[in-house]
Design an enzyme around this catalytic site. Structure first.
Site, mmCIF file in Angstrom:
data_model
loop_
_atom_site.group_PDB
_atom_site.id
_atom_site.type_symbol
_atom_site.label_atom_id
_atom_site.label_comp_id
_atom_site.label_asym_id
_atom_site.label_seq_id
_atom_site.Cartn_x
_atom_site.Cartn_y
_atom_site.Cartn_z
ATOM 1 N N PRO A 1 14.376 56.144 20.895
ATOM 2 C CA PRO A 1 13.466 55.031 21.185
ATOM 3 C C PRO A 1 13.839 54.313 22.482
ATOM 4 C CG PRO A 1 14.500 54.816 19.005
ATOM 5 C CD PRO A 1 15.265 55.834 19.783
ATOM 6 N N TYR B 1 28.839 52.741 22.993
ATOM 7 C CA TYR B 1 27.642 53.011 22.179
ATOM 8 C C TYR B 1 26.992 54.313 22.622
ATOM 9 C CZ TYR B 1 22.777 51.981 20.592
ATOM 10 O OH TYR B 1 21.515 52.016 20.022
ATOM 11 N N THR C 1 17.824 47.604 6.444
ATOM 12 C CA THR C 1 17.565 46.158 6.280
ATOM 13 C C THR C 1 17.482 45.435 7.626
ATOM 14 O OG1 THR C 1 19.957 45.857 6.096
ATOM 15 C CG2 THR C 1 18.700 46.036 4.033
ATOM 16 N N GLY C 2 17.487 46.189 8.713
ATOM 17 C CA GLY C 2 17.444 45.569 10.046
ATOM 18 C C GLY C 2 16.047 45.597 10.652
ATOM 19 N N LEU C 3 15.996 45.434 11.971
ATOM 20 C CA LEU C 3 14.708 45.384 12.696
ATOM 21 C C LEU C 3 13.852 46.612 12.399
ATOM 22 C CD1 LEU C 3 12.817 44.480 15.121
ATOM 23 C CD2 LEU C 3 14.381 45.764 16.605
ATOM 24 N N ASP D 1 22.733 41.957 35.107
ATOM 25 C CA ASP D 1 21.413 42.571 34.918
ATOM 26 C C ASP D 1 21.478 43.806 34.039
ATOM 27 O OD1 ASP D 1 19.761 42.000 38.152
ATOM 28 O OD2 ASP D 1 19.634 40.935 36.240
HETATM 29 P P1 NAP Z 1 19.817 46.062 13.326
HETATM 30 O O1 NAP Z 1 18.638 45.194 13.181
HETATM 31 O O2 NAP Z 1 21.091 45.516 13.879
HETATM 32 O O3 NAP Z 1 20.109 46.756 11.909
HETATM 33 C C1 NAP Z 1 21.255 47.539 11.773
HETATM 34 C C2 NAP Z 1 21.239 48.109 10.378
HETATM 35 O O4 NAP Z 1 22.422 48.896 10.217
HETATM 36 C C3 NAP Z 1 21.247 47.023 9.305
HETATM 37 O O5 NAP Z 1 20.505 47.468 8.192
HETATM 38 C C4 NAP Z 1 22.729 46.929 8.977
HETATM 39 O O6 NAP Z 1 22.978 46.463 7.654
HETATM 40 C C5 NAP Z 1 23.135 48.379 9.102
HETATM 41 N N1 NAP Z 1 24.569 48.505 9.324
HETATM 42 C C6 NAP Z 1 25.292 48.075 10.393
HETATM 43 N N2 NAP Z 1 26.589 48.395 10.222
HETATM 44 C C7 NAP Z 1 26.687 49.033 9.015
HETATM 45 C C8 NAP Z 1 27.754 49.592 8.271
HETATM 46 N N3 NAP Z 1 29.014 49.575 8.735
HETATM 47 N N4 NAP Z 1 27.487 50.157 7.088
HETATM 48 C C9 NAP Z 1 26.222 50.196 6.604
HETATM 49 N N5 NAP Z 1 25.140 49.688 7.260
HETATM 50 C C10 NAP Z 1 25.403 49.108 8.448
HETATM 51 O O7 NAP Z 1 19.495 47.322 14.258
HETATM 52 P P2 NAP Z 1 18.103 47.999 14.647
HETATM 53 O O8 NAP Z 1 17.640 47.395 15.928
HETATM 54 O O9 NAP Z 1 17.206 48.024 13.453
HETATM 55 O O10 NAP Z 1 18.589 49.489 14.988
HETATM 56 C C11 NAP Z 1 18.288 50.551 14.136
HETATM 57 C C12 NAP Z 1 18.610 51.831 14.898
HETATM 58 O O11 NAP Z 1 17.817 51.881 16.087
HETATM 59 C C13 NAP Z 1 20.070 51.897 15.355
HETATM 60 O O12 NAP Z 1 20.562 53.215 15.151
HETATM 61 C C14 NAP Z 1 20.004 51.583 16.847
HETATM 62 O O13 NAP Z 1 21.063 52.204 17.547
HETATM 63 C C15 NAP Z 1 18.671 52.158 17.206
HETATM 64 N N6 NAP Z 1 18.040 51.570 18.424
HETATM 65 C C16 NAP Z 1 17.786 50.224 18.482
HETATM 66 C C17 NAP Z 1 17.151 49.715 19.638
HETATM 67 C C18 NAP Z 1 16.798 48.240 19.752
HETATM 68 O O14 NAP Z 1 16.305 47.837 20.820
HETATM 69 N N7 NAP Z 1 16.990 47.436 18.716
HETATM 70 C C19 NAP Z 1 16.803 50.554 20.698
HETATM 71 C C20 NAP Z 1 17.077 51.918 20.586
HETATM 72 C C21 NAP Z 1 17.692 52.418 19.436
HETATM 73 P P3 NAP Z 1 23.041 44.871 7.359
HETATM 74 O O15 NAP Z 1 21.650 44.369 7.523
HETATM 75 O O16 NAP Z 1 23.544 44.773 5.967
HETATM 76 O O17 NAP Z 1 23.986 44.310 8.403
HETATM 77 O O1 GFB Z 2 17.963 43.963 25.587
HETATM 78 P P1 GFB Z 2 19.083 43.819 26.554
HETATM 79 O O2 GFB Z 2 20.193 42.875 26.197
HETATM 80 O O3 GFB Z 2 19.792 45.200 26.796
HETATM 81 O O4 GFB Z 2 18.426 43.395 27.958
HETATM 82 P P2 GFB Z 2 19.515 46.412 27.789
HETATM 83 C C1 GFB Z 2 19.276 42.936 28.967
HETATM 84 C C2 GFB Z 2 18.465 42.501 30.191
HETATM 85 O O5 GFB Z 2 17.721 41.303 29.885
HETATM 86 C C3 GFB Z 2 19.426 42.149 31.309
HETATM 87 C C4 GFB Z 2 18.238 40.210 30.665
HETATM 88 O O6 GFB Z 2 18.797 42.341 32.546
HETATM 89 C C5 GFB Z 2 19.655 40.674 31.031
HETATM 90 O O7 GFB Z 2 20.122 39.978 32.191
HETATM 91 N N1 GFB Z 2 18.199 38.985 29.844
HETATM 92 C C6 GFB Z 2 17.586 37.834 30.197
HETATM 93 C C7 GFB Z 2 18.725 38.844 28.618
HETATM 94 N N2 GFB Z 2 17.738 36.909 29.242
HETATM 95 C C8 GFB Z 2 18.437 37.517 28.229
HETATM 96 C C9 GFB Z 2 18.878 37.075 26.948
HETATM 97 O O8 GFB Z 2 18.661 35.935 26.511
HETATM 98 N N3 GFB Z 2 19.550 37.991 26.178
HETATM 99 C C10 GFB Z 2 19.790 39.261 26.615
HETATM 100 N N4 GFB Z 2 20.437 40.123 25.798
HETATM 101 N N5 GFB Z 2 19.406 39.721 27.843
HETATM 102 C C11 GFB Z 2 20.736 47.630 25.862
HETATM 103 C C12 GFB Z 2 21.995 48.446 25.601
HETATM 104 O O9 GFB Z 2 20.562 47.490 27.241
HETATM 105 O O10 GFB Z 2 19.599 48.317 25.353
HETATM 106 C C13 GFB Z 2 22.172 48.668 24.137
HETATM 107 O O11 GFB Z 2 23.120 47.756 26.137
HETATM 108 C C14 GFB Z 2 20.879 49.050 23.434
HETATM 109 O O12 GFB Z 2 23.157 49.664 23.966
HETATM 110 C C15 GFB Z 2 19.648 48.361 23.961
HETATM 111 O O13 GFB Z 2 20.687 50.422 23.468
HETATM 112 C C16 GFB Z 2 18.383 49.013 23.462
HETATM 113 O O14 GFB Z 2 18.131 46.927 27.630
HETATM 114 O O15 GFB Z 2 19.970 46.028 29.138
#
Ligand code: NAP
Ligand code: GFB
Length: 320
Positions: A162, A135, A9-11, A276
């Protein structure tokens, strides 16, 4: 094939829902579970979900997820919650006889001190960046768990890695969000609040120096690639799902693209008192390209425009 998507249900889950709906394959049944279906940190709830859905395949997305600032302040929670979720899901999937599980790692979990470009072989080559060690170690263990289930039971449990993901249905809550949804929320607020102030006089703050480099994949592209992994990639070894190295952008360029999408007329300034995080985590998608040499990623600016438009159109129900 009966597919259970945890974290559906997330991104990323919502992007999978969109792609699967458009593909409309009759021979597959998909269920997208959120935390309302089961709190996967709880083993009994996890077992009940699997007993109810009886999946043959799992895409395991569920996790405690957040941006840099959320990770920096909550490493213990990120570690414990994700360890619990991952162990419950993988063990229950095994007990229920699931033939394949595709889990999610992230390019931010690689060693902080590394050579570039980063490849799949480097996951365990040294400590992660201190900002998100909780994490990172929980995610790295998924790879260890996958090998253990394969060694003992021959399970095809694998993982994708990813780069940073963005798109519709992101998490825009400022205290937990990643950079793109965080900026979209803040720029939308800056533009819409204080209408009496001429927009040209408004100043948008970029956290940090704006210099760090990131690769960003549009969630709908990632969903297509994850579905390909589920159907056609049969190796326990992780596979990076990222745009090309040359598509890496600076955080300042991200802010400029978002400002362009909003037709923002004000100024962009950097607040260097804010962290950063990792300077870069440039990953190679050569392994993916060896399988899908012609895959076309959505243009970054086009994807940013679509994401900004989605936020404006769905402002009321967006997670903010
Ligand atoms: P998200 O939007 O925060 O969605 C997280 C999902 O996990 C939601 O469906 C949430 O359910 C569910 N969830 C969280 N805690 C839970 C729990 N205790 N029990 C059951 N469900 C739970 O995250 P996302 O960005 O889609 O991430 C999906 C996957 O991609 C994750 O494994 C993340 O580590 C990985 N990933 C994300 C990024 C990124 O930039 N976003 C980058 C690399 C990898 P609810 O909606 O009900 O809260
Ligand atoms: O996406 P982000 O929060 O995570 O990006 P990372 C952080 C970078 O964006 C830093 C700058 O350089 C921040 O200073 N930034 C600028 C901002 N404006 C903003 C803002 O409004 N919000 C945020 N959040 N940052 C994450 C990991 O690293 O990458 C997690 O910590 C996860 O575990 C995610 O895996 C994919 O890319 O730095």
């Amino acid at each position: 094939m009966k597919v259970l998507v945890t974290g559906g249900t997330g991104l990323v889950g919502k992007a999978l829902q969109t792609v699967i709906k458009n593909q409309g394959r009759q021979e597959e049944e998909w269920y997208f579970a959120g935390s309302k279906d089961a709190d996967l940190t709880n083993l009994a709830a996890t077992q009940a979900l699997f007993a109810r859905e009886k999946p043959t395949h799992v895409i395991h997305l569920a996790a405690m997820v957040g941006g840099l600032f959320h990770n920096m302040n909550n490493n213990l929670d990120f570690l414990r919650n994700n360890l619990l979720i991952n162990d419950n899901v993988l063990q229950t999937a095994h007990e229920q006889g699931c033939v394949k599980v595709v889990s999610c790692l992230s390019t931010c979990i690689f060693p902080d001190k590394t050579t570039y470009p980063i490849s799949e072989t480097m996951v365990h080559n040294g400590p992660p960046h201190p900002s998100n060690y909780g994490y990172s170690y929980a995610k790295r263990l998924i790879d260890v768990q996958n090998h253990a289930y394969h060694d003992k039971y021959g399970r095809m449990y694998t993982s994708v890695i990813p780069c940073n993901i963005f798109g519709p249905h992101d998490n825009y809550k400022p205290e937990v969000s990643h950079v793109i949804p965080g900026m979209i929320n803040r720029m939308h607020r800056l533009i819409t609040e204080n209408p009496e102030v001429p927009e040209i006089e408004k100043v948008f703050t970029i956290f940090g120096s704006g210099m760090p480099l990131r690769q960003f994949i549009y969630s709908l592209d990632l969903a297509e690639l994850m579905i390909w992994v589920l159907r056609s990639y049969d190796s326990v070894e992780p596979i990076i799902l990222s745009v090309d190295e040359c598509q890496e952008v600076t955080i300042f360029e991200v802010a400029s693209a978002i400002a362009e999408a909003f037709h923002f007329k004000g100024k962009l300034v950097c607040d260097t008192t804010k962290a950063d995080g990792q300077y870069k985590k440039t990953a190679s998608n050569a392994k993916l390209r060896s399988h899908l040499p012609d895959y076309l990623f959505t243009d970054f600016e086009i994807a940013i425009k679509a994401s900004v438009q989605w936020y404006k159109d769905n402002y009321n129900e967006a997670r903010k």
